[in-house]
Design an enzyme around this catalytic site. Structure first.
Site, PDB file in Angstrom:
ATOM      1  N   HIS A  17      -7.333  -0.548   8.296  1.00 41.24           N
ATOM      2  CA  HIS A  17      -6.834  -0.609   9.477  1.00 41.24           C
ATOM      3  C   HIS A  17      -6.951  -2.023  10.344  1.00 41.24           C
ATOM      4  CE1 HIS A  17      -6.190   1.398  13.397  1.00 41.24           C
ATOM      5  NE2 HIS A  17      -6.808   0.361  13.777  1.00 41.24           N
ATOM      6  N   GLU A  18      -8.247  -2.660  10.422  1.00 39.88           N
ATOM      7  CA  GLU A  18      -8.294  -3.855  10.851  1.00 39.88           C
ATOM      8  C   GLU A  18      -7.692  -4.951  10.100  1.00 39.88           C
ATOM      9  OE1 GLU A  18      -9.856  -3.490  13.562  1.00 39.88           O
ATOM     10  OE2 GLU A  18     -10.581  -1.475  13.798  1.00 39.88           O
ATOM     11  N   HIS A  47      -1.236  -9.048  11.860  1.00 38.02           N
ATOM     12  CA  HIS A  47      -0.513  -8.994  13.157  1.00 38.02           C
ATOM     13  C   HIS A  47      -0.461 -10.425  13.689  1.00 38.02           C
ATOM     14  CE1 HIS A  47       1.471  -6.879  16.763  1.00 38.02           C
ATOM     15  NE2 HIS A  47       2.111  -7.731  16.229  1.00 38.02           N
ATOM     16  N   HIS A  55      -4.700  -5.409  11.698  1.00 35.03           N
ATOM     17  CA  HIS A  55      -4.341  -6.193  13.066  1.00 35.03           C
ATOM     18  C   HIS A  55      -4.244  -7.607  12.640  1.00 35.03           C
ATOM     19  CE1 HIS A  55      -4.888  -3.054  16.255  1.00 35.03           C
ATOM     20  NE2 HIS A  55      -5.917  -2.531  15.616  1.00 35.03           N
TER      21      HIS A  55
END
Length: 613
Positions: A437-438, A444, A441
């Site tokens: 998940h992290e 991105h 980020h």
């Protein structure tokens, strides 16, 4: 303009910082001033002096694209210091650094609020937006950024009279202080007399004299009594924390009403995909399900992990040996290389660059474009470190005046156990999913290579910012992806092929436990406020992207390139719904969003992608 408002740096602090720089070539993140806590004052003063010069320049520049560039330079000057300090104030092991960073955050934040109510500065931007000929000549990203800067003025109360503008600034500063106070309280441990707990579970907690310290929920522990004890003790109500939360919510509402909104939620949702609280309410009502009373709240995180483990036909206690941290990082590297042509390389650091010796620095390198940026991996547990998995932007990417691109720098913060003599760091199902998940980020941030820092990477509407991270959770739960890297750390055995199970129950609502107050530990109330629904909206989008673009082949390079081109590359420089439309090649309706969430609960979908292998 705004002269006299910048705090002076004491001469002793400058001398101390200079001595430190003679010892260390670099400070934190390679910033020379930050070789000591006193350096934050020096970095802050430089940023504020640069801000003053840019404000004067903006107010004397005629309407044109140069205005947007100056505003972005202004944003970058403040964010370069504020973003870094925002991380250091909660994560640095040295209290002096944390204290200095906290003061810097407050001072920079105060300046931001003053600028957002600066009439002369706003007027220079208004003149640009009112000039149709010039606006029509701007590229879409520049127009979007100009409108976003004006939006910041409008929600800050630029339209109010001088007295009310000052009240708005004061309220914003008060809210900043209350947010910081609430965050500190949310992570403080609770203590209890060790005699109260059964002797056979005490070893699970830190002992301090006659007391046991409870620092978190122990959600991954297989002992239900340990989870229950941690839940009830850690979430025991704290009167001071409750007062802080109530004052924070009241201040937010007062500010929203002062600047012309019905509630804080109406103000917070401006600029998001949802737009209004009413739309969020309609969507949530459409997906509301009956509450399930079969689990207690302390069971949910653990059994969520059990369900993940069962997907791989592994007993929960046997799951972790297949997922060492090294193996998971190799898996991420393989996935990014297949989808995006990106590799992660360990980078040598300079003395003084890191805040803890177990932090690792990764260079993110594209096969054709070269170095894209840096990720600092702060993965391990330590004293006074919040038990919260987070992504922090330290420096945003932007195109500089000299034509070079300012490389983004981020930190990923997890709370993983250290390796032992007998085993490497092993991840539970939840830890593995959070790592993916992290890292979503982080990608991105690396690939949102916009011209302007103000919209780089994750600087986009909150209900879109979680899409890349949640999409990574789908990759983390796909056997074809997991099978590429999951190996038993001792035997090298691979994870066995998935076996379809009977329908697994999903849990949406959990009973309230007397004398607990989870909201006082819910730190997302600071960063997300009225926008926590964003996880649901982002999950719906991620679900649609996964099913339409990656479920047939999670390593499809063409889809990976489309994902970068349509969704990651724009940061916040393009309307989120336009990015979603570009990726899905259609405009999703409210019903599509709801159906995407509901379909994730349907075992027929799991059967579909399993049968497609």
């Amino acid at each position: 303009m705004l002269k006299g408002s910048y705090p002076e740096v004491p001469s002793q602090a400058v001398e101390a910082a200079e001595i430190r720089r003679k010892i260390f070539k670099n400070g934190l993140f390679g910033v020379p001033e930050l070789s000591s806590p006193e350096g934050f004052q020096e970095a802050q003063e430089k940023a504020l002096q640069e801000t003053e010069q840019l404000v004067q320049k903006a107010c004397t520049t005629p309407p044109g694209p140069q205005i947007v560039m100056i505003f972005d330079q202004l944003s970058d000057a403040l964010c370069r210091v504020a973003d870094l300090a925002d991380f250091v104030k909660i994560a640095h092991p040295d209290f002096a650094f944390r204290e200095a960073a906290e003061e810097t955050c407050r001072n920079i934040g105060t300046m931001v609020e003053k600028l957002n109510t600066n009439i002369e500065l706003c007027q220079s931007l208004k003149q640009l937006l009112a000039n149709k000929e010039v606006m029509d000549s701007l590229d879409p990203e520049t127009r979007q950024v100009a409108e976003l800067f004006m939006f910041d003025f409008e929600i800050s109360g630029i339209h109010l009279d001088e007295e009310k503008r000052k009240r708005a600034v004061d309220l914003n500063v008060k809210i900043l202080d209350l947010c910081n106070q609430f965050l500190i309280g949310a992570h403080l441990p609770n203590k209890i007399d060790k005699q109260i707990l059964p002797e056979h579970i005490r070893y699970n907690f830190a002992v301090e004299g006659n007391y046991i310290q409870i620092t978190g929920l122990h959600a991954d522990c297989s002992d239900d009594l340990v989870r229950e004890a941690a839940y009830k003790i850690f979430l025991y109500p704290n009167a001071e924390q409750l007062r802080c939360l109530e004052e924070l919510l009241t201040s937010r509402n007062h500010l929203a009403q002062l600047v012309g909104y019905n509630t804080f939620a109406h103000r917070a949702l401006q600029g998001t995909m949802a737009r209004t609280p009413g739309k969020v309410h309609v969507c949530s009502e459409m997906i509301r399900c009956d509450l399930c009373q079969k689990l207690m709240p302390w069971d949910h995180p653990y059994y969520s992990g059990v369900l993940r483990a069962e997907r791989y036909n592994i007993e929960p206690s046997l799951y972790c040996p297949f997922f060492s941290l090294g193996a998971c990082m190799e898996g991420l590297n393989f996935l990014f290389n297949q989808l995006l042509g990106i590799s992660l390389y360990a980078e040598q650091t300079e003395k003084g660059e890191l805040w803890c010796e177990d932090v690792r620095k990764l260079a993110v390198v594209h096969e054709n474009e070269g170095l894209l940026g840096y990720i600092y991996c702060d993965f391990y547990q330590r004293a006074d470190k919040p038990h919260q998995d987070c992504h922090f932007t330290i420096r945003g990417g932007r195109l500089r005046k000299d034509g070079e691109y300012q490389l983004p720098v981020v930190v990923l913060m997890l709370s993983l156990p250290h390796s032992t003599r007998s085993s490497p760091t092993l991840l539970t199902p939840g830890m593995m999913e959070n790592l993916f998940h992290e890292m979503g980020h982080a990608m991105h941030s690396m690939l949102g290579r916009t011209r302007y820092q103000h919209v780089t990477g994750t600087r986009c509407p909150t209900d879109f910012a979680e899409v890349p991270s949640i999409l990574m959770e789908y990759f983390a739960s796909d056997y074809r992806v997991v099978n590429q890297f999951a190996r038993h750390f001792q035997t090298g055995q691979t994870v066995s092929q998935k076996i379809l199970k009977e329908t697994q129950e999903k849990f949406y609502g959990l009973p309230y436990v007397p004398n607990t107050a989870w909201q006082l530990r819910f730190s997302h109330l600071v960063g997300y406020g009225a926008k926590y629904y964003s996880y649901l909206m982002s999950r719906a989008i991620a679900s649609m992207v996964w099913k339409q673009c990656f479920v047939q082949n999670p390593f499809d390079r063409a889809m990976g390139e489309r994902y970068r081109r349509e969704m990651l590359a724009h940061g916040g420089g393009k309307e989120p719904m336009l990015m979603v439309q570009g990726m899905l090649q259609k405009s999703p309706s409210v019903e599509d969003f709801v159906n995407a969430l509901v379909s994730d609960l349907d075992q027929d979908f799991e059967t579909f992608f399993m049968d497609s292998e």
